[in-house]
Design a protein around this motif. Structure first.
Motif, PDB file in Angstrom:
ATOM      1  N   GLN A 242      -3.928  -5.720  -4.598  1.00  0.00           N
ATOM      2  CA  GLN A 242      -5.319  -6.792  -4.828  1.00  0.00           C
ATOM      3  C   GLN A 242      -6.208  -7.400  -4.012  1.00  0.00           C
ATOM      4  O   GLN A 242      -6.617  -7.634  -3.588  1.00  0.00           O
ATOM      5  CB  GLN A 242      -4.221  -8.125  -5.221  1.00  0.00           C
ATOM      6  N   GLY A 243      -6.299  -6.092  -2.782  1.00  0.00           N
ATOM      7  CA  GLY A 243      -7.952  -5.929  -1.973  1.00  0.00           C
ATOM      8  C   GLY A 243      -7.231  -6.640  -1.093  1.00  0.00           C
ATOM      9  O   GLY A 243      -7.747  -6.483   0.155  1.00  0.00           O
ATOM     10  N   GLU A 244      -5.576  -6.271  -0.336  1.00  0.00           N
ATOM     11  CA  GLU A 244      -5.301  -6.780   0.773  1.00  0.00           C
ATOM     12  C   GLU A 244      -4.016  -5.925   1.606  1.00  0.00           C
ATOM     13  O   GLU A 244      -3.741  -5.867   0.388  1.00  0.00           O
ATOM     14  CB  GLU A 244      -5.153  -8.860   0.856  1.00  0.00           C
ATOM     15  N   ILE A 245      -4.365  -5.989   2.527  1.00  0.00           N
ATOM     16  CA  ILE A 245      -2.743  -5.615   3.348  1.00  0.00           C
ATOM     17  C   ILE A 245      -2.099  -6.088   3.540  1.00  0.00           C
ATOM     18  O   ILE A 245      -1.989  -7.469   3.526  1.00  0.00           O
ATOM     19  CB  ILE A 245      -3.443  -4.917   4.837  1.00  0.00           C
ATOM     20  N   VAL A 246      -0.727  -6.154   2.586  1.00  0.00           N
ATOM     21  CA  VAL A 246       0.151  -6.694   2.687  1.00  0.00           C
ATOM     22  C   VAL A 246       0.936  -6.661   4.183  1.00  0.00           C
ATOM     23  O   VAL A 246       2.039  -7.728   3.948  1.00  0.00           O
ATOM     24  CB  VAL A 246       1.126  -6.977   1.521  1.00  0.00           C
ATOM     25  N   GLU A 247       0.949  -4.937   4.226  1.00  0.00           N
ATOM     26  CA  GLU A 247       2.227  -5.118   5.453  1.00  0.00           C
ATOM     27  C   GLU A 247       2.019  -4.180   6.155  1.00  0.00           C
ATOM     28  O   GLU A 247       0.933  -3.164   5.427  1.00  0.00           O
ATOM     29  CB  GLU A 247       3.520  -4.760   4.537  1.00  0.00           C
ATOM     30  N   ARG A 252       8.401   4.267   9.158  1.00  0.00           N
ATOM     31  CA  ARG A 252      10.502   4.527   9.346  1.00  0.00           C
ATOM     32  C   ARG A 252      10.168   3.356   9.152  1.00  0.00           C
ATOM     33  O   ARG A 252      10.863   2.756   8.129  1.00  0.00           O
ATOM     34  CB  ARG A 252      10.713   5.037  10.774  1.00  0.00           C
ATOM     35  N   GLN A 253       9.462   2.334   9.838  1.00  0.00           N
ATOM     36  CA  GLN A 253       9.479   0.512   9.305  1.00  0.00           C
ATOM     37  C   GLN A 253       9.450   0.316   8.037  1.00  0.00           C
ATOM     38  O   GLN A 253      10.360   0.206   7.587  1.00  0.00           O
ATOM     39  CB  GLN A 253       8.576  -0.113  10.229  1.00  0.00           C
ATOM     40  N   VAL A 254       8.345   0.515   7.748  1.00  0.00           N
ATOM     41  CA  VAL A 254       7.626   0.414   6.140  1.00  0.00           C
ATOM     42  C   VAL A 254       9.017   0.983   5.173  1.00  0.00           C
ATOM     43  O   VAL A 254       9.523   0.698   3.837  1.00  0.00           O
ATOM     44  CB  VAL A 254       6.519   1.009   5.888  1.00  0.00           C
ATOM     45  N   LEU A 255       9.476   2.129   5.572  1.00  0.00           N
ATOM     46  CA  LEU A 255      10.648   2.414   4.487  1.00  0.00           C
ATOM     47  C   LEU A 255      11.703   1.773   4.841  1.00  0.00           C
ATOM     48  O   LEU A 255      12.330   1.811   3.233  1.00  0.00           O
ATOM     49  CB  LEU A 255      10.549   4.219   4.738  1.00  0.00           C
ATOM     50  N   THR A 256      12.585   1.864   6.105  1.00  0.00           N
ATOM     51  CA  THR A 256      13.704   1.345   5.854  1.00  0.00           C
ATOM     52  C   THR A 256      13.541   0.223   5.993  1.00  0.00           C
ATOM     53  O   THR A 256      15.203  -0.286   5.875  1.00  0.00           O
ATOM     54  CB  THR A 256      14.513   2.154   7.659  1.00  0.00           C
ATOM     55  N   HIS A 260       7.672  -6.840   2.349  1.00  0.00           N
ATOM     56  CA  HIS A 260       7.416  -7.444   1.993  1.00  0.00           C
ATOM     57  C   HIS A 260       7.740  -7.064   0.240  1.00  0.00           C
ATOM     58  O   HIS A 260       8.775  -5.369  -0.388  1.00  0.00           O
ATOM     59  CB  HIS A 260       6.303  -6.926   1.124  1.00  0.00           C
ATOM     60  N   ALA A 261       7.872  -7.792  -0.411  1.00  0.00           N
ATOM     61  CA  ALA A 261       8.671  -7.361  -2.562  1.00  0.00           C
ATOM     62  C   ALA A 261       7.769  -6.383  -2.837  1.00  0.00           C
ATOM     63  O   ALA A 261       8.511  -5.288  -3.467  1.00  0.00           O
ATOM     64  CB  ALA A 261       9.215  -8.649  -2.656  1.00  0.00           C
ATOM     65  N   TYR A 262       6.716  -6.454  -2.614  1.00  0.00           N
ATOM     66  CA  TYR A 262       5.809  -5.250  -3.306  1.00  0.00           C
ATOM     67  C   TYR A 262       6.334  -3.745  -2.828  1.00  0.00           C
ATOM     68  O   TYR A 262       6.275  -3.184  -3.791  1.00  0.00           O
ATOM     69  CB  TYR A 262       4.702  -5.918  -3.166  1.00  0.00           C
ATOM     70  N   THR A 263       6.225  -3.831  -1.085  1.00  0.00           N
ATOM     71  CA  THR A 263       6.458  -2.345  -0.814  1.00  0.00           C
ATOM     72  C   THR A 263       7.613  -1.869  -1.446  1.00  0.00           C
ATOM     73  O   THR A 263       7.791  -0.999  -1.902  1.00  0.00           O
ATOM     74  CB  THR A 263       6.659  -2.560   0.871  1.00  0.00           C
ATOM     75  N   ARG A 264       8.861  -3.267  -1.009  1.00  0.00           N
ATOM     76  CA  ARG A 264      10.039  -2.775  -1.998  1.00  0.00           C
ATOM     77  C   ARG A 264       9.934  -2.069  -3.217  1.00  0.00           C
ATOM     78  O   ARG A 264      10.253  -0.898  -4.130  1.00  0.00           O
ATOM     79  CB  ARG A 264      10.735  -3.572  -1.867  1.00  0.00           C
TER      80      ARG A 264
END
Ligand SMILES: Nc1ncnc2c1ncn2[C@@H]1O[C@H](COP(=O)(O)OP(=O)(O)OP(=O)(O)O)[C@@H](O)[C@H]1O
Ligand SMILES: [Mg+2]
Length: 289
Positions: A242-247, A252-256, A260-264
């Motif tokens: 929604q127009g923002e970078i949430v994470e 490696r960090q983002v996948l493991t 943020h719940a959205y990334t999960r």
């Protein structure tokens, strides 16, 4: 703390640094204060669901949005001579010299970038001549053939006289990549470059982009709604919603350890939506984690 600073290339001299970017269409904010940086030789993956503002962000960098779009913030780009310019403040003439030369862009659907009634060799040549009009004919031909070889288009001498419809979808995307790379850009923006392709061809184009990235130390902004695809080419990932970078963080960090719940949610949905036979772990396996 000093040790940490030394480890981060971003804290030295980013090639591109976007700060507090806002884009609004008739009062509606599509991009709401986005900040990120790309170091020389680095690929940043921008991922998020449809409508999250990924394309609006990338088009704003190159000032390719319609005049009705209101853009604010800053987009600092380090020129080859070391001078940093704010692309949002440049006169249009100076901006035109960046587009397709120091910053090239490829899109989802190769046919939109190709002229259906012009031989592909001519089109690749025109991408070069747009920025280097005095290049001698013989050199133009050599550069076109070299660019075609680089993206592994078959039989370049003969096929340069063919038209876009005589190539497959994957080959057409290779032609577009050749056009993007012929001016030796320092930043390549790729907006969903494999989304229109079937899975096998998608993997081939991703492999090509990875090869080009390592051979030319190219910096890339790689955009996709598919985290599994982004994880294969990117060094770092920024997740948009929604127009923002949430994470944002390393692949490696983002996948493991998604924060943020959205990334999960993206992690969980990617394998089932895009690659039905894979289990969630496959996202990490493909990313080499
Ligand atoms: N030219 C435009 N005029 C008006 N609204 C626009 C325009 N371009 C984009 N938008 C709006 O801005 C928002 C972000 O769109 P954008 O195209 O950046 O999304 P995206 O993340 O690239 O989505 P996708 O994955 O579908 O490509 C959407 O609500 C869209 O409707
Ligand atoms: Mg888009």
């Amino acid at each position: 703390m000093i040790g940490q600073n030394e480890l981060s290339p971003l804290l030295s001299a980013p090639l591109l640094s976007v700060q507090a970017l806002h884009v609004a269409f008739s009062g509606q904010e599509a991009v709401r204060g986005v900040s990120f940086a790309i170091a020389p030789g680095e690929t940043l993956g921008l991922v998020g669901e449809s409508g999250s503002g990924k394309s609006a962000t990338s088009l704003a960098l190159l000032r390719l949005l319609p005049p009705s779009a209101a853009i604010s913030g800053s987009v600092a780009f380090a020129r080859a001579d070391g001078v940093t310019e704010d692309l949002l403040g440049l006169p249009e003439e100076a901006m035109r010299r960046h587009r397709g030369r120091s910053i090239a862009m490829i899109f989802q659907e190769p046919m939109t970038a190709l002229n259906p009634v012009m031989k592909i060799g001519r089109q690749i040549a025109e991408a070069l001549l747009a920025h280097a009009p005095r290049t001698p004919g013989r050199e133009v031909r050599e550069r076109v053939l070299a660019a075609m070889r680089e993206v592994a288009l078959p039989d370049p001498e003969r096929r340069m006289d063919d038209y876009p419809h005589q190539f497959s979808g994957g080959q057409r995307q290779r032609i577009v990549i050749a056009m993007a790379l012929i001016n030796k850009p320092r930043l390549l923006i790729a907006d969903e470059p494999t989304t229109a392709l079937d899975v096998t061809v998608q993997a081939q184009i991703l492999a090509l982009l990875k090869k080009l990235k390592s051979e030319h130390k190219l910096s890339m902004l790689f955009i996709s709604h598919d985290l599994a695809v982004v994880a294969q080419v990117a060094d770092r990932v920024a997740v948009m919603r929604q127009g923002e970078i949430v994470e944002q963080g390393s692949v490696r960090q983002v996948l493991t350890r998604p924060q943020h719940a959205y990334t999960r949610g993206l992690l969980a949905s990617a394998p089932t939506m895009r690659t039905p036979r894979d289990r969630p772990l496959a996202t990490m396996v493909r990313a080499g984690i």
